[in-house]
Design an enzyme around this catalytic site. Structure first.
Site, PDB file in Angstrom:
ATOM      1  N   GLY B  55      81.262  60.766 -41.413  1.00  0.00           N
ATOM      2  CA  GLY B  55      82.500  61.394 -41.871  1.00  0.00           C
ATOM      3  C   GLY B  55      83.209  60.598 -42.945  1.00  0.00           C
ATOM      4  O   GLY B  55      84.320  60.937 -43.351  1.00  0.00           O
ATOM      5  N   HIS B  56      82.551  59.532 -43.434  1.00  0.00           N
ATOM      6  CA  HIS B  56      83.176  58.660 -44.436  1.00  0.00           C
ATOM      7  C   HIS B  56      82.425  58.685 -45.772  1.00  0.00           C
ATOM      8  O   HIS B  56      82.536  57.769 -46.567  1.00  0.00           O
ATOM      9  CB  HIS B  56      83.230  57.227 -43.920  1.00  0.00           C
ATOM     10  CG  HIS B  56      83.981  57.065 -42.648  1.00  0.00           C
ATOM     11  ND1 HIS B  56      85.319  57.332 -42.549  1.00  0.00           N
ATOM     12  CD2 HIS B  56      83.588  56.693 -41.404  1.00  0.00           C
ATOM     13  CE1 HIS B  56      85.727  57.112 -41.303  1.00  0.00           C
ATOM     14  NE2 HIS B  56      84.690  56.738 -40.592  1.00  0.00           N
ATOM     15  N   ASP B 109      81.514  49.073 -33.305  1.00  0.00           N
ATOM     16  CA  ASP B 109      80.489  48.503 -34.183  1.00  0.00           C
ATOM     17  C   ASP B 109      80.224  47.045 -33.809  1.00  0.00           C
ATOM     18  O   ASP B 109      79.072  46.603 -33.765  1.00  0.00           O
ATOM     19  CB  ASP B 109      80.932  48.613 -35.648  1.00  0.00           C
ATOM     20  CG  ASP B 109      81.109  50.056 -36.086  1.00  0.00           C
ATOM     21  OD1 ASP B 109      80.100  50.730 -36.306  1.00  0.00           O
ATOM     22  OD2 ASP B 109      82.261  50.527 -36.168  1.00  0.00           O
ATOM     23  N   HIS B 218      90.544  56.142 -39.743  1.00  0.00           N
ATOM     24  CA  HIS B 218      90.513  57.115 -38.650  1.00  0.00           C
ATOM     25  C   HIS B 218      91.919  57.493 -38.250  1.00  0.00           C
ATOM     26  O   HIS B 218      92.168  57.938 -37.144  1.00  0.00           O
ATOM     27  CB  HIS B 218      89.770  56.521 -37.449  1.00  0.00           C
ATOM     28  CG  HIS B 218      88.489  55.870 -37.821  1.00  0.00           C
ATOM     29  ND1 HIS B 218      88.402  54.526 -38.093  1.00  0.00           N
ATOM     30  CD2 HIS B 218      87.252  56.383 -38.014  1.00  0.00           C
ATOM     31  CE1 HIS B 218      87.146  54.235 -38.435  1.00  0.00           C
ATOM     32  NE2 HIS B 218      86.436  55.344 -38.394  1.00  0.00           N
TER      33      HIS B 218
END
Lengths: 331, 331
Positions: B55-56, B109, B218
């Site tokens: 989504g980035h 992450d 986000h």
């Protein structure tokens, strides 16, 4: 408006200043502040120019670069550049070999380019034109001259720019660019409208839960408004419109260009492309090269356009040529 | 939702399929379907990998390419890739010289990369890491280890990828990428929120007429919510946050990267950049190279990030190296 703006009346000038500073290795301003040109245009070639209203980035100035357009005339938001800007772009690009002006079929641009061609003739510059009309939704097939130019223009610039870089003469450049657009068909689907900064509210409406099939880059009405559907159905709808119009058929080798209209996440363009690719494969149409991204936008409009170009050996060679601009970089 | 989607649960797989088809000249899928790798990784070099939530775009897979990352692990929307995906990306990139994993500072992450490093060790692959933490707004200066990674990651990949391409050993690649991020500071301003496809409504709020300064990719809350202001004031606000933090000072040579968050017209990014450039010039800071465009986005969020990196001779050479990927193409 949730936008990054100062006085909306100055947006084009400020954008241009920012663009020229950010890309000063590649482009510079012309004598006319509404012209952007490549630095160090290779000597002795036919000039290639374009131009159009602002708000469609990377179009138009993002396609000024190596093996692409040599100069572009810049208009106000969604409004044609002046005839003088087109003329001055031609002056910047001319090296005595003539200038190909490759632009889109809109009444303002047509009028201003026509005037610019006459004015150029008076100062000894031959300008010939190709008018892009790839948007299938904007007029019936037997009235192609009425159709708008949309993202197919990117392929026209790619091909025309490459032909000029190869050393083609003016007629050859014009013929190649004309062939590119004659071999190209597009359609768009709009999901949300856009807002001209100076107006402050959307200049047309797309109701939530609906989508406008065949929408133009300025919200020009398309073929129909239908309930919003899945990406796969959108892909089918778009190919059902584009493929029969040329027509593209089994065995054809094509370029596929899927462009976002500005605010659609690029992730979703790949979802759409995934299904378009499946449909083409099922039909036996061979994708020679694909472009997916924001190539020709409309401010913060959501939605996408599909463009397909049928290739022959000449177009393949020209499409394959390296190119380098803000909007199109290709090894 | 006015979006181009099928079943939201399949969006990442469909996006990946579309991405791999569209760019089949450059990238291919790994054995793990959630890994994207460069075709024909040059022999004998240190591997460079990254990974992150989807989504980035262009991040993360758009930076898999020549002289950039060799492979990337792909997560669900705004969610870390699995440890196995990071491990499998390392396996694809490893040539016995070790692998540099260059990623952003998010808890998911961090956890998954840490596990991947251990698993890699067991199969004889040395993975060393650099964790990007360029987002000034996400923690005070004396707690840099808590700061998020944002668009500065692009410069970290550029530098790390170039160092590996030059033949640097693993420690040299890690040192160069670490230096890149240590020399880099970013801040974002959010103007509209974004909607996760599977959720269907915005996962945070930005009221019309306001903007969120220091917002994360986000929607993580930033420093403050203030009434929306002009582009020039936004530029001042962003530079006032970024410049003192490093600090960047008169005589410094810098890279400036202005990235849109997804739905902001690129035209407006140039308006913003125009003022940022003026402010830097007034302060005697020298812009060596600028990147303006959608380099690291958040679905259809509106707004922009400013990233500045201070250069030394080594970083200059690495930033100047040609690169070629979907998201970054540089001669």
């Amino acid at each position: 408006m949730q936008r990054i703006l100062n006085n909306p009346d100055n947006i084009v000038d400020e954008m241009l200043q920012g663009f020229l500073k950010a890309h000063s290795d590649l482009v510079e301003g012309g004598e006319n502040p509404r012209v952007v040109k490549v630095k160090n245009i290779p000597e002795g070639k036919v000039g290639v120019i374009t131009g159009g209203g602002s708000g469609h980035k990377p179009a138009f100035i993002g396609y000024v670069g190596k093996n692409l357009c040599d100069a572009a005339a810049v208009g106000e938001i969604c409004s044609s550049p002046t005839a003088v800007a087109f003329l001055d772009a031609a002056k910047e690009a001319d090296q005595g070999k003539g200038v190909a002006c490759l632009y889109g079929n809109y009444s303002g641009d047509n009028m201003n380019v026509k005037m610019a061609v006459k004015m150029a003739k008076k100062v000894g510059i031959t300008v010939k034109t190709v008018v892009a009309n790839d948007d299938v939704a904007s007029a019936p097939k037997d009235q192609r001259e009425k159709r708008r130019g949309v993202a197919g223009e990117v392929l026209m610039w790619k091909v025309g720019g490459a032909k000029a870089a190869q050393g083609g003469d003016l007629d050859e450049v014009i013929a190649a660019a004309q062939k590119a657009i004659d071999h190209t068909r597009s359609v768009g689907i709009g999901l949300t409208p856009c807002t001209l900064p100076a107006v402050g509210h959307p200049n047309f409406e797309i109701k939530d839960g609906t989508m406008e099939v065949g929408i133009g880059h300025h919200g020009e009405p398309g073929i129909e408004v239908v309930p919003i559907e899945t990406a796969d159905k959108m892909a089918k709808r778009m190919t059902d419109i584009v493929l029969p119009d040329y027509p593209f058929e089994a065995g054809d080798e094509v370029v596929v260009l899927v462009s976002g209209l500005g605010a659609t996440p690029v992730m979703e363009l790949y979802v759409l492309y995934n299904e378009i690719d499946k449909i083409l494969k099922e039909k036996g149409i061979i994708t020679y090269r694909a472009y997916v991204g924001n190539y020709f936008t409309s401010l913060e409009m959501s939605g996408a356009t599909l463009t397909i170009m049928k290739l022959d050996d000449e177009l393949k060679e020209l499409i394959d040529m390296p190119a380098y601009s803000m909007g199109l970089k290709q090894e």
